[in-house]
Design a protein around this motif. Structure first.
Motif, PDB file in Angstrom:
ATOM      1  N   GLU A  68       0.843  -1.188   0.000  1.00 39.94           N
ATOM      2  CA  GLU A  68       0.000   0.000   0.000  1.00 39.94           C
ATOM      3  C   GLU A  68       0.879   1.240   0.000  1.00 39.94           C
ATOM      4  N   THR A  69       0.540   2.173  -0.863  1.00 37.16           N
ATOM      5  CA  THR A  69       1.305   3.409  -0.965  1.00 37.16           C
ATOM      6  C   THR A  69       1.363   4.120   0.379  1.00 37.16           C
ATOM      7  N   THR A  70       0.253   4.125   1.096  1.00 38.44           N
ATOM      8  CA  THR A  70       0.225   4.835   2.373  1.00 38.44           C
ATOM      9  C   THR A  70       1.231   4.257   3.364  1.00 38.44           C
ATOM     10  N   ARG A  71       1.363   2.939   3.363  1.00 43.98           N
ATOM     11  CA  ARG A  71       2.320   2.316   4.292  1.00 43.98           C
ATOM     12  C   ARG A  71       3.762   2.645   3.917  1.00 43.98           C
ATOM     13  N   LEU A  72       3.985   2.866   2.615  1.00 47.53           N
ATOM     14  CA  LEU A  72       5.338   3.190   2.175  1.00 47.53           C
ATOM     15  C   LEU A  72       5.782   4.564   2.644  1.00 47.53           C
ATOM     16  N   VAL A  73       4.840   5.494   2.757  1.00 46.59           N
ATOM     17  CA  VAL A  73       5.221   6.858   3.110  1.00 46.59           C
ATOM     18  C   VAL A  73       4.941   7.227   4.563  1.00 46.59           C
ATOM     19  N   THR A 122      12.423  15.844   0.911  1.00 46.97           N
ATOM     20  CA  THR A 122      12.264  14.783  -0.084  1.00 46.97           C
ATOM     21  C   THR A 122      11.092  13.870   0.256  1.00 46.97           C
ATOM     22  N   VAL A 123      10.971  13.496   1.525  1.00 48.25           N
ATOM     23  CA  VAL A 123       9.881  12.608   1.957  1.00 48.25           C
ATOM     24  C   VAL A 123       8.527  13.282   1.736  1.00 48.25           C
ATOM     25  N   ALA A 128       3.644  13.703  -1.521  1.00 39.59           N
ATOM     26  CA  ALA A 128       2.745  14.521  -2.342  1.00 39.59           C
ATOM     27  C   ALA A 128       2.597  13.932  -3.743  1.00 39.59           C
ATOM     28  N   GLN A 129       3.685  13.390  -4.287  1.00 41.51           N
ATOM     29  CA  GLN A 129       3.611  12.753  -5.614  1.00 41.51           C
ATOM     30  C   GLN A 129       2.738  11.506  -5.577  1.00 41.51           C
ATOM     31  N   LEU A 130       2.886  10.702  -4.527  1.00 42.72           N
ATOM     32  CA  LEU A 130       2.168   9.436  -4.455  1.00 42.72           C
ATOM     33  C   LEU A 130       0.717   9.594  -4.011  1.00 42.72           C
ATOM     34  N   GLU A 134      -2.203  17.566  -1.355  1.00 41.21           N
ATOM     35  CA  GLU A 134      -2.864  17.964  -0.111  1.00 41.21           C
ATOM     36  C   GLU A 134      -2.490  17.072   1.065  1.00 41.21           C
ATOM     37  N   VAL A 135      -1.630  16.069   0.850  1.00 37.21           N
ATOM     38  CA  VAL A 135      -1.277  15.137   1.922  1.00 37.21           C
ATOM     39  C   VAL A 135      -0.687  15.853   3.139  1.00 37.21           C
ATOM     40  N   GLY A 136       0.049  16.934   2.928  1.00 36.12           N
ATOM     41  CA  GLY A 136       0.664  17.653   4.043  1.00 36.12           C
ATOM     42  C   GLY A 136      -0.234  18.693   4.673  1.00 36.12           C
ATOM     43  N   GLY A 137      -1.451  18.797   4.171  1.00 32.55           N
ATOM     44  CA  GLY A 137      -2.385  19.800   4.681  1.00 32.55           C
ATOM     45  C   GLY A 137      -2.739  20.773   3.566  1.00 32.55           C
TER      46      GLY A 137
END
Length: 196
Positions: A68-73, A122-123, A128-130, A134-137
């Motif tokens: 899962e992409t979410t688990r990777l990041v 970078t993280v 944000a790419q994956l 809006e992932v950071g707010g």
């Protein structure tokens, strides 16, 4: 050619590496990424993954593993948040070393600080790419924070190149140190958002 995705046979995957990867990406869909690729018991070289050879068949057996992409990041975002939080006050300590003429020890510590900031940026960019920007707010919060960090890091590099020790100390103390709490919060929020 036998193709397995997450331990299950993937029928109709073709016999070239390109066809196999395309079929696997289609099967996993959005929200998952292929994280491991094995051919005949050995990891497929990065070069073959980025520019698949035309060999047909590519191998007798290919095994692919997705995640899962979410688990990777999520984990790296939380680690970056903690690392940036740990920098709080450290910039000022390094600035004081520089101001008291202890340039060599200060520069030694500065390498770790720069590595932490570069990794955090970078993280967040990868997340944000994956997962979407809006992932950071809210963009109104994240974009200015990224711009401030980028500006401070560019100023830092410039002062290092010109050996402007006073400018370096000021950038550390007045530009970077205040960003610690803000960036720690943004990275933590991104990790929470990544988890759904």
């Amino acid at each position: 050619m036998d193709v397995y995705l997450d331990g299950e046979r993937l029928d109709g995957a073709g016999t070239t590496l390109t066809a196999t990867l395309d079929a696997a990406r289609e099967r996993v869909g959005e929200g998952r990424l292929i994280v491991e690729a094995w051919a005949d018991g050995e990891m497929i070289p990065e070069n073959d993954l980025s520019q698949p050879p035309a060999s047909d068949p590519y191998a007798a057996e290919i095994k692919l593993i997705s995640a899962e992409t979410t688990r990777l990041v999520q984990g790296p975002l939380l680690q970056a948040s903690e690392a940036v939080n740990a920098l709080d006050g450290r910039h000022s300590e390094i600035a004081q070393q520089i101001q008291s003429g202890e340039i060599a020890p200060a520069l030694g510590e500065l390498g770790d600080v720069l590595e932490t900031w570069t990794s955090a940026k970078t993280v967040l960019e990868l997340a944000a790419q994956l997962l979407g920007p809006e992932v950071g707010g809210e963009a109104s919060v994240v974009n200015p924070a990224v711009e401030r960090l980028t500006g401070a890091l560019n100023t830092l590099k410039s002062t290092l190149q010109t050996q402007d020790w006073s400018g370096l100390a000021d950038t550390l103390e007045f530009d970077l140190d205040p960003l610690c709490a803000e960036w720690s919060d943004i990275l933590r929020l991104a990790a929470t958002n990544a988890g759904g």
